[in-house]
Scaffold this active site. Sequence first.
Site: not given
Length: 459
Positions: A50, A99
């Site tokens: 989400c 990352h």
Amino acid sequence: MHILVVGFNHKTAPVSLRERLAFSENEWGKAVTTLRHTKSVLESVIISTCNRMELYVICDQLHTGEYYAKTFLEEWFSVPKSEFIDHLYIKQNEEAVRHLFTVVCGLDSMVIGETQILGQVRDAFLKAQEHQTTGTMFNTLFRQAITLGKRAHAETELGQNAVSVSYAAVELGKKLFPTFSGKTVLLIGAGETGKLTAKHFQANGADRMIVLNRTWEKAREVAAHFGAEARPLTQLHQSLREADIVVSSTGASGAIITREMIKRVLPERSAPLFLIDIAVPRDIEPNVHELDNVYLYDIDDLQEIVSANLQLREQEAEKVRHMIEEEVRAFRDWVQTLGVVPLITALREKALAIQEETMKSIERKLPDLTERELRVIRKHTKSIVNQLLRDPIMRAKELAASPDRDEALEMFAHIFALEESLKKKQAEEQKQAHAPSLENVAAPLRHPALAGGKVTFRS
């Protein structure tokens, strides 16, 4: 070969865009397979939650990989690039690795240190493996990332301190009582905050909870879910008399627990009463705390706990960032050894072939040697080979990490006359690469130097 991340998250894209470019669970497998067969892409993993959508790909060239990854998003979602391109971030090679490690440790999440993302990355990787869209590079990178995520939470207190008001209420309760077992927890309000509070109390050992709510059905629903007792709000006085700790989180516009109400209850109790008001506007009149044996905490008290815990998490995050840098270096070292593996293998095979020929010569010239004597000689000649190779192999690995690695490794192969052996292996790899299976398509990645595909991993 290059590692590339193309994606966005809650910090770079509004929810209105994130919901348009979210991969549905039903079509995720088809999407990751389509991405894998996109031009320039050799391996693929998609992370879609989400709060983030990220494409992880191994590509042969960065600019084509980036172009086709964006085109894939445009075509898959039927959304023009112009509508999302400004919200994308692009991470390349070492930055992409860092990352992923940051994401999997929860440092890039909306709530720093949350652990849900670790499971989401793990699930995405395992599903990508099932769809055969990963190979040597991502199998190693994602396993390392998942191990790092587990280690970050196990070896630090990154996720140990509450950062939600409902959980902070439970944390406060734990400071008031050594255990919730045998205590009565009264929850006033059955909205989302009330449900979360009930969930946290139950998880922390509360074995008797009473749920009061203005709407009786709602109280029954929440109480049934957590094995609690539901009561109408009209039984507030009786419930206050029984409770050890009260948490109120209604949406009432004014106080539902007044000073006078508590004054009437106190003579009917023998133990102190702990009240936690996490509603805005407040459910409990502030002057209640002036009464003896009554302890009142409001949402500002809990916010202080949350803020303090966020600071503690940030301190722990620094420890995790050091761990991430260590793992980035470890992955870089692994990538650099990929090209030297065939060279080391060829050197060992050549040395062991010489040792085996020498053993055969010894057997011909000394036919009376016993089996035991031959085993001893074989053992010691192998030991000589291993000791002689130890330093050259170490040097080869060091050369692989040097700026002029290609020239240095070529010289290394020339010194030990390994060119013919390497060419033979290269021919075998190319022959396998012509086979049509996905495994063989990814085969060059297992020995990129032999396949002529130099692994690029620049910092």
